[in-house]
Design a protein around this motif. Structure first.
Motif, PDB file in Angstrom:
ATOM      1  N   ALA A  80       0.844  -1.190   0.000  1.00  0.00           N
ATOM      2  CA  ALA A  80       0.000   0.000   0.000  1.00  0.00           C
ATOM      3  C   ALA A  80       0.884   1.245   0.000  1.00  0.00           C
ATOM      4  N   PHE A 108      -3.381   5.554   1.293  1.00  0.00           N
ATOM      5  CA  PHE A 108      -3.642   4.516   2.293  1.00  0.00           C
ATOM      6  C   PHE A 108      -3.013   4.973   3.608  1.00  0.00           C
ATOM      7  N   SER A 119      -0.483  -1.440  -4.618  1.00  0.00           N
ATOM      8  CA  SER A 119      -1.851  -1.835  -4.940  1.00  0.00           C
ATOM      9  C   SER A 119      -2.721  -0.596  -5.117  1.00  0.00           C
ATOM     10  N   ALA A 161      -5.341  -0.322  -3.441  1.00  0.00           N
ATOM     11  CA  ALA A 161      -6.066  -0.259  -2.168  1.00  0.00           C
ATOM     12  C   ALA A 161      -5.881   1.105  -1.511  1.00  0.00           C
ATOM     13  N   HIS A 162      -7.005   1.723  -1.164  1.00  0.00           N
ATOM     14  CA  HIS A 162      -6.962   2.995  -0.443  1.00  0.00           C
ATOM     15  C   HIS A 162      -7.460   2.822   0.984  1.00  0.00           C
ATOM     16  N   THR A 163      -7.996   1.640   1.277  1.00  0.00           N
ATOM     17  CA  THR A 163      -8.443   1.311   2.633  1.00  0.00           C
ATOM     18  C   THR A 163      -8.108  -0.150   2.900  1.00  0.00           C
ATOM     19  N   GLU A 164      -8.094  -0.523   4.172  1.00  0.00           N
ATOM     20  CA  GLU A 164      -7.800  -1.910   4.535  1.00  0.00           C
ATOM     21  C   GLU A 164      -8.838  -2.867   3.954  1.00  0.00           C
ATOM     22  N   LYS A 165     -10.070  -2.405   3.875  1.00  0.00           N
ATOM     23  CA  LYS A 165     -11.159  -3.231   3.356  1.00  0.00           C
ATOM     24  C   LYS A 165     -10.883  -3.726   1.933  1.00  0.00           C
ATOM     25  N   ALA A 166     -10.169  -2.948   1.143  1.00  0.00           N
ATOM     26  CA  ALA A 166      -9.885  -3.325  -0.247  1.00  0.00           C
ATOM     27  C   ALA A 166      -9.042  -4.591  -0.338  1.00  0.00           C
ATOM     28  N   PHE A 167      -8.302  -4.929   0.717  1.00  0.00           N
ATOM     29  CA  PHE A 167      -7.470  -6.129   0.668  1.00  0.00           C
ATOM     30  C   PHE A 167      -8.295  -7.407   0.701  1.00  0.00           C
ATOM     31  N   SER A 218     -10.519  -4.303  -5.421  1.00  0.00           N
ATOM     32  CA  SER A 218     -10.623  -2.910  -5.851  1.00  0.00           C
ATOM     33  C   SER A 218     -11.388  -2.849  -7.167  1.00  0.00           C
ATOM     34  N   VAL A 278      -6.390  -5.101  -6.864  1.00  0.00           N
ATOM     35  CA  VAL A 278      -6.434  -6.141  -5.836  1.00  0.00           C
ATOM     36  C   VAL A 278      -7.652  -7.016  -6.119  1.00  0.00           C
TER      37      VAL A 278
END
Length: 95
Positions: free
Chosen positions: A12, A16, A43, A45-51, A55, A75
């Protein structure tokens, strides 16, 4: 001084939130400021949730920020969502 080519590979990168992400960005910005060639592969991903949710971007996104070439890779959703990811992490620790 010769130009050094540096590649950062990190899960990230800002925006992030996180200390590691800010640290990598600080290193990259300083190297670019000194005239070095810097690329960061990360990645989207801009937030932990995206993992675990994935995305929405289907393809890599190329950006240039502060003289740093950013390659943001999509992701894929983790099978089983967050529960599956947590189970996988616990299994890795046990093994």
């Amino acid at each position: 001084m010769d130009c050094v080519r540096t590649l950062f590979v990190t899960p990230a990168y800002p925006p992030f939130p996180g200390g590691g992400e800010r640290y990598v960005r600080s290193l990259a910005v300083e190297l670019a400021r000194r005239g070095h060639s810097v690329t960061a592969v990360t990645s989207t991903a801009h937030t932990e949730k995206a993992f675990w949710k994935g995305s929405p971007e289907p393809n890599p996104v190329l950006e240039n920020q502060d003289g740093i070439a950013l390659i943001r890779c999509p992701v894929r959703p983790f099978p089983g969502g967050r529960t599956g990811l947590m189970a996988w992490r616990k299994l890795m620790v046990l093994l």
